[in-house]
Design a protein around this motif. Structure first.
Motif, PDB file in Angstrom:
ATOM      1  N   ASN A 112     -33.261  31.877  -1.732  1.00  0.00           N
ATOM      2  CA  ASN A 112     -31.568  32.315  -1.180  1.00  0.00           C
ATOM      3  C   ASN A 112     -31.872  31.354   0.533  1.00  0.00           C
ATOM      4  O   ASN A 112     -32.172  30.741   0.982  1.00  0.00           O
TER       5      ASN A 112
ATOM      6  N   SER B  13     -28.131  33.094  -3.814  1.00  0.00           N
ATOM      7  CA  SER B  13     -29.090  33.114  -4.928  1.00  0.00           C
ATOM      8  C   SER B  13     -29.049  32.891  -5.451  1.00  0.00           C
ATOM      9  O   SER B  13     -28.037  33.006  -6.263  1.00  0.00           O
TER      10      SER B  13
ATOM     11  N   CYS C  46     -22.843  29.791  -3.442  1.00  0.00           N
ATOM     12  CA  CYS C  46     -23.019  30.800  -2.257  1.00  0.00           C
ATOM     13  C   CYS C  46     -21.474  31.292  -2.623  1.00  0.00           C
ATOM     14  O   CYS C  46     -20.434  30.642  -1.477  1.00  0.00           O
TER      15      CYS C  46
ATOM     16  N   THR D 193     -37.520  33.010  -7.214  1.00  0.00           N
ATOM     17  CA  THR D 193     -35.815  33.545  -6.048  1.00  0.00           C
ATOM     18  C   THR D 193     -35.763  32.717  -5.206  1.00  0.00           C
ATOM     19  O   THR D 193     -36.518  32.977  -3.992  1.00  0.00           O
TER      20      THR D 193
ATOM     21  N   GLN E   8     -28.533  30.457   2.764  1.00  0.00           N
ATOM     22  CA  GLN E   8     -27.713  30.872   4.535  1.00  0.00           C
ATOM     23  C   GLN E   8     -27.369  28.924   5.049  1.00  0.00           C
ATOM     24  O   GLN E   8     -27.794  28.937   5.662  1.00  0.00           O
TER      25      GLN E   8
END
Length: 974
Positions: free
Chosen positions: A885, A957, A919, A883, A887
């Motif tokens: 993620n 993610s 996202c 996984t 930002q």
């Protein structure tokens, strides 16, 4: 060690192991690295084969195929099979491999002059263009040079030249996943020239040291010539160049000669008793260098003169034992008998995994002082014993409520945050109970609609700022770049993107508290002895005959009776609070009595004893020897008197010496008590082959010549000999020959025990249990309930390597299932096709400790490209599920599919060009940005951005499968 063989397309064709496991055995191997030939490595492998394997080994280990392996330091190597020797009669296949980087010798690059300063990565990629090599580890990311090459050269030689200019060391490697080589990499590292603190001692680690000294290349002055300038016929020299040595040792004269004023005093041909410090008659040499200026020519001549102004001393050191030491590191040579102490560099390393040896070639010897050797030994001990400091780590988690529901490492969509500031593990816990009482609301309820306000001005973006410091004012240790080691955190919000550097703008709060009071005794601390407490100390004693080797008998808590001439050993055992212990020893010698009186030990040095006369005399005095009564026969002696013995030694040189000894006869003791009356009927024990004559009741008869060969024991009851048995409790057997007990054969240390028709899992089995050579083996068949075999066999093995078991198919041409637990891995195999099928299919899997932990990685340095001013990527992986993620904060959307970063090794998607992460915008609902694992055309794997709006913050993610090796260098938790 496992060596993987692949074809040129990286299809794995077989695996050869030095452990002997699997189909192919590497019976001998040699890996050689040298400082002169870095970064290339030479590898030789010898693989025996059976007749039926001949074609397979020819195909697997063929010329131009690849050999892939990972060394003990974690470096991956890709080798090319350069030559093959196949011996059909001896059944031996030998391959010699060169580093895959040698392929760059086949590429030619031209002369080149850089138009600006470039990094080492820029140069390497420029000179290996389209070769398939990429930059791996780079420890010179920002260093730049402006370089020039005037001639053609191979790509390999050119990148070696680049590394030399950057003082870097190159190494070739690869990232290998499953059966696909993802990429070949050239890593760039700093030279490791540190001191290994390893010492080799004569008669322990060293077989022999040969020292050679010669003066063939010596010089005390040198006349230097450099390159020939364009338009000139003469090379440059040092005539007319002005230079002064600050030490005064070296002098440049008007004729261009560079002199060593100290060396000429030692080696001049004019040296004599009448001229002890000559200044003339140098050992002159004329040498040519590649220097293009007088300044560089002087430095080249000075370096040459320093190198050759003394005799050439070299050492050949034959090492008996050598550990692995990296190239160019310093080791130390010690021969205390010759007062010889040297340092040396490791110039080459030959390592054999099959032969279990390491050979080092040493050079660049230099003399050391004895006290330096002692200091090195002390330093090595101190480094070993440095206590490990206890470090605390902050844990941060987010959740939906103050109970830790749906706890996450990421704040997106969460209302509560918990901080544990002083955890002892660097891996945050995922158990909500560990954060109880720490939860704080960070997102309140939605309020009711307010009264509409007046029309506002144009909207502005709000920014949240964070800083850290060592005091509540923020003045001490103020920083905005990270809070490691800081006690206070400061925050504020405004509409300016840049963080303020004024501590007064921040609201400060304690982040790391002062050291608290001592708490109650806790559970076991961090692993390791450093930092644990001593729970108890036990002191025990034992006598020994050696002062260097500790005794091996039983230790006692009381001091034993001391024996003169022996050693009293004291053992102190420290029991630690982590259930481990350590022993320390102290030894004391128990002195013997000294010599008694003036009479010394008889005998003279250098002459022989011709004869010896021994005489005796009786006296009432045990101190003064008698003057008369000496006789060659032993006289009678009364109790209490003294028997003197006089020994006269007659030597071959006509002289003699006399020695005396004395002993006292003991007095007669008191009469003992009356004994028990005897009996003529006391039983007698016979040890003989024939039947005893006239036995009495109670007599015992051992049948044999001695007890060692007795075969039976009988008792006489007055009329008949009756067989006797010996109870097990009193039977002591020193040696038992091979015997058979109820069909089981016992022949120490082996046991062989057959079994028949025993019940196992609803069926029956017959077979054999064998204990041999530290292996417990059970081999048997499968039977129906009537004891009829069905054709299947099984074998279970317990050995020092682990445990294994398999059950065959009825046709015995395959296995129904197998399992093995060894080398820290559980290996499983299950048949999924019909057991009678000619070609059988299996599911195979292997389970290790890495399969049951979650690896994670967070890039702490912001990533960026033209469209993104900062971004952070968070990776987690458990098993083969990853996984990721994202930002990110965007500032433009000028390009589609703009590369942001490489995908971290260990987390690469299996479907490399099929992964898309959506996202969502944090500030503009409905807007989104996508992150792709490659360009739509299937380009180089990496993270590519596709920005939908020029400015804003986004997060999202994506999960996917990977076949990468586990990223064991990353953090993990269970």
């Amino acid at each position: 060690m496992e060596y993987y063989f692949s074809d040129r397309k990286f299809n794995i064709m077989g695996v050869a192991r030095t452990t002997g496991k699997g189909e192919w055995l590497v019976s001998a191997d040699s890996e050689v690295k040298t400082t002169d030939d870095r970064p290339t490595i030479a590898l030789t492998l010898t693989i025996p084969f059976k007749t039926e394997q001949e074609q397979a080994i020819d195909e697997m280990a063929a010329e131009n195929n690849f050999v892939l392996y990972q060394d003990e330091e974690g470096n991956g190597h890709q080798m090319v099979i350069a030559s093959v020797t196949h011996d059909t009669l001896a059944h031996i296949h030998t391959v010699v491999c060169t580093d895959a980087g040698n392929d760059l010798m086949n590429e030619v690059v031209g002369a080149y002059t850089a138009d600006k300063a470039y990094t080492i990565a820029d140069y390497i990629l420029m000179f290996t263009n389209d070769s398939g090599w990429e930059i791996g580890i780079n420890e010179f990311p920002t260093d730049v040079r402006t370089l020039t090459w005037t001639d053609e050269d191979t790509s390999l030689s050119r990148i070696k030249s680049v590394a030399k200019d950057f003082d870097a060391v190159l190494s070739f490697g690869f990232v290998f996943v499953g059966t696909t080589a993802v990429k070949r990499v050239i890593s760039v590292r700093h030279e490791e020239t540190s001191d290994s603190l390893i010492s080799f001692e004569m008669n322990k680690d060293i077989n022999n040291i040969v020292k050679t000294v010669d003066i063939y290349d010596m010089e005390t002055s040198v006349k230097a010539y450099g390159a020939t300038p364009d338009g000139s016929n003469d090379p440059i020299n040092l005539i007319g160049y002005r230079w002064t040595d600050p030490t005064g040792q070296f002098v440049l004269d008007q004729y261009g000669f560079l002199h060593d004023t100290i060396a000429v005093q030692k080696y001049s041909r004019l040296l004599s008793n009448s001229n002890p410090n000559p200044t003339q008659s140098d050992w002159n040499r004329v040498k040519t260098f590649e220097s293009t200026t007088q300044a560089t020519l002087l430095q080249a001549a000075l370096a040459d003169l320093k190198k050759y102004n003394h005799p050439n001393v070299n050492y050949e050191v034959d090492l008996a034992n050598a550990p692995y030491v990296p190239l160019n590191q310093t080791v130390h040579i010690v021969d205390e008998n010759q007062n010889l102490f040297l340092s040396a560099k490791v110039l080459s390393v030959e390592r054999s995994r099959a032969g279990h040896y390491t050979k080092l070639t040493l050079g660049d010897y230099a003399n050391e002082q004895p006290n330096l050797y002692s200091a090195l030994k002390d330093m090595a001990v101190k480094i070993e014993n440095i206590p490990k400091a206890i470090q605390f780590y902050p844990w941060i988690r987010y959740a939906d409520d103050d109970k830790g529901t749906n706890m996450s490492a990421f704040p997106s969509g969460k209302k509560y945050m918990a901080i544990v500031p002083n955890a002892k593990s660097s891996v945050p816990s995922d158990d909500p109970a560990d954060y109880a009482g720490k939860w704080a609301l960070i997102q309140g309820k939605d309020g009711a609609d307010g009264v509409p306000g007046a029309k506002g001005a144009d909207g502005r973006t709000s920014y949240f700022h964070t800083a850290w410091a060592n005091d509540v004012s923020g003045q001490s240790g103020f920083t905005v770049s990270g809070g490691d080691g800081k006690k206070y955190i400061g925050t504020y919000s405004d509409f300016t993107k840049a963080d303020s550097t004024n501590p007064a703008d921040y609201n400060w709060a304690l982040f790391k508290g002062d050291k608290g009071d001592k708490g109650d005794t806790g559970a076991d601390g961090l692993p390791g002895k450093d930092g644990v407490s001593v729970k108890s100390t036990v002191v025990t004693y034992q006598l020994g005959t050696s002062g260097t080797t500790k005794p091996t008998s039983t230790w006692s808590s009381t001091v034993p009776t001391l024996v003169k001439g022996q050693y009293l050993w004291t053992k102190t055992t420290w029991n630690y609070s982590d259930s481990t212990s350590e022993d320390g020893y102290q030894v004391t010698y128990i002195g013997k009595d000294g010599n008694n009186g003036s009479d010394g030990i008889a005998g003279k040095d250098g002459v022989g004893i011709k004869s010896t006369v021994i005489e005796y005399s009786v006296s009432s005095n045990g101190v003064t020897k008698p003057s008369t009564g000496w006789s060659a026969t032993i006289p009678s002696i009364a109790p209490g008197q003294f028997m003197w013995t006089r020994t006269t030694w007659l030597y071959t040189d006509g002289t003699n010496e006399v020695g005396y000894s004395v002993a006292q006869a003991g007095a007669t003791g008191p009469q003992g008590p009356q004994g028990v009356p005897g009996s003529k009927d006391v039983p007698y024990t016979y040890i003989q082959l024939g039947t005893p004559a006239s036995p009495k009741k109670g007599d015992l008869w051992w049948h044999g010549t001695t007890l060692n060969d007795a075969t039976a024991l009988q008792y006489y009851d007055g009329s008949t000999w009756i067989d006797q048995s010996i109870q097990q409790a009193v039977l002591s057997i020193k040696k038992l020959q091979s015997i058979e007990v109820d069909t089981s054969t016992i022949n120490s240390p082996d046991i062989n025990s057959p079994f028949n028709h025993v019940q196992i899992d609803g069926a029956k089995s017959s077979g054999n249990l064998e204990l041999k050579d530290a292996n417990l083996s059970i081999l048997g068949n499968i039977e129906d309930n009537n004891g009829n075999p069905n054709g299947q066999y099984y074998k279970s093995l317990l050995s020092p390597n682990g445990m294994s078991n398999y059950i065959t198919t009825p046709d015995q041409k395959g296995n129904m299932s197998s399992v093995a637990l060894q080398r820290g891995a559980l290996q499983l195999q299950t048949l999924i096709s019909d057991p009678s099928a000619a070609t059988k299919k299996y599911i195979q899997s292997e389970f290790t400790s890495a399969d049951n932990v979650t690896f994670f990685y967070v890039n702490t340095t912001a990533l960026s490209n033209i469209d993104i001013d900062y971004a952070y990527i968070y990776y987690t992986r458990r098993g083969n599920l990853v996984t990721v993620n994202f930002q990110i904060h965007t500032i433009a959307n000028q390009y589609n599919y703009l590369r942001l970063a490489d995908i971290r090794p260990g987390y690469t998607p299996l479907l490399t060009n099929k992964i898309v992460a959506s996202c969502l915008s944090f500030s503009d609902p409905g807007q989104s940005t996508a992150m792709y694992s490659s360009t739509p055309s299937g380009g180089t794997v990496g993270w590519y951005s596709n920005i939908s709006k020029a400015s804003g913050s986004y997060g999202g993610s994506v999960s996917y499968l990977t076949k990468d090796d586990y990223p064991t260098g990353d953090s993990f938790f269970q």
